[in-house]
Write a protein that holds these residues in place. Structure first.
Motif, PDB file in Angstrom:
ATOM      1  N   GLU A 181      -9.593   1.426  -1.532  1.00  0.00           N
ATOM      2  CA  GLU A 181     -10.046   1.599  -0.152  1.00  0.00           C
ATOM      3  C   GLU A 181     -10.789   0.361   0.338  1.00  0.00           C
ATOM      4  O   GLU A 181     -10.582  -0.088   1.466  1.00  0.00           O
ATOM      5  N   VAL A 221       0.865  -1.183   0.000  1.00  0.00           N
ATOM      6  CA  VAL A 221       0.000   0.000   0.000  1.00  0.00           C
ATOM      7  C   VAL A 221       0.898   1.228   0.000  1.00  0.00           C
ATOM      8  O   VAL A 221       1.789   1.359   0.836  1.00  0.00           O
ATOM      9  N   SER A 234      -0.102   7.231  -1.272  1.00  0.00           N
ATOM     10  CA  SER A 234      -1.229   7.843  -1.991  1.00  0.00           C
ATOM     11  C   SER A 234      -2.484   6.972  -1.956  1.00  0.00           C
ATOM     12  O   SER A 234      -3.509   7.361  -2.509  1.00  0.00           O
ATOM     13  N   GLY A 235      -2.409   5.785  -1.326  1.00  0.00           N
ATOM     14  CA  GLY A 235      -3.585   4.931  -1.190  1.00  0.00           C
ATOM     15  C   GLY A 235      -3.742   3.890  -2.277  1.00  0.00           C
ATOM     16  O   GLY A 235      -4.766   3.217  -2.343  1.00  0.00           O
ATOM     17  N   ARG A 295      -6.626   1.483  -7.536  1.00  0.00           N
ATOM     18  CA  ARG A 295      -6.683   2.877  -7.094  1.00  0.00           C
ATOM     19  C   ARG A 295      -8.106   3.258  -6.684  1.00  0.00           C
ATOM     20  O   ARG A 295      -9.058   2.590  -7.035  1.00  0.00           O
TER      21      ARG A 295
END
Length: 65
Positions: free
Chosen positions: A35, A11, A14-15, A30
């Motif tokens: 998430e 990870v 920037s996520g 992304r």
């Protein structure tokens, strides 16, 4: 092979989730999908592998036992 985990993930700040298989980058997840994936990872190795398989599309090819 018990304990064999072909998928690995990283990870980024920037996520993004970078998914690799046997040392080679397979895909980058992304945004909202990343998430959701991050929320599912970390419980145990088997469920992590299943989540990573689904994220890469390398899932249910018909020859699983």
């Amino acid at each position: 092979m018990p304990g064999y985990e072909p998928f690995a993930y990283r990870v980024t700040k920037s996520g993004e989730v970078h998914i690799s298989r046997v040392g080679r980058l397979v895909t980058v997840v992304r945004g909202p999908a990343a998430e959701r994936l991050i929320a599912r990872l970390g419980d145990d190795g088997a469920s992590d592998q299943a989540a990573l398989q689904r994220a890469t599309g390398n899932y249910k090819r018909g020859n699983e036992r």
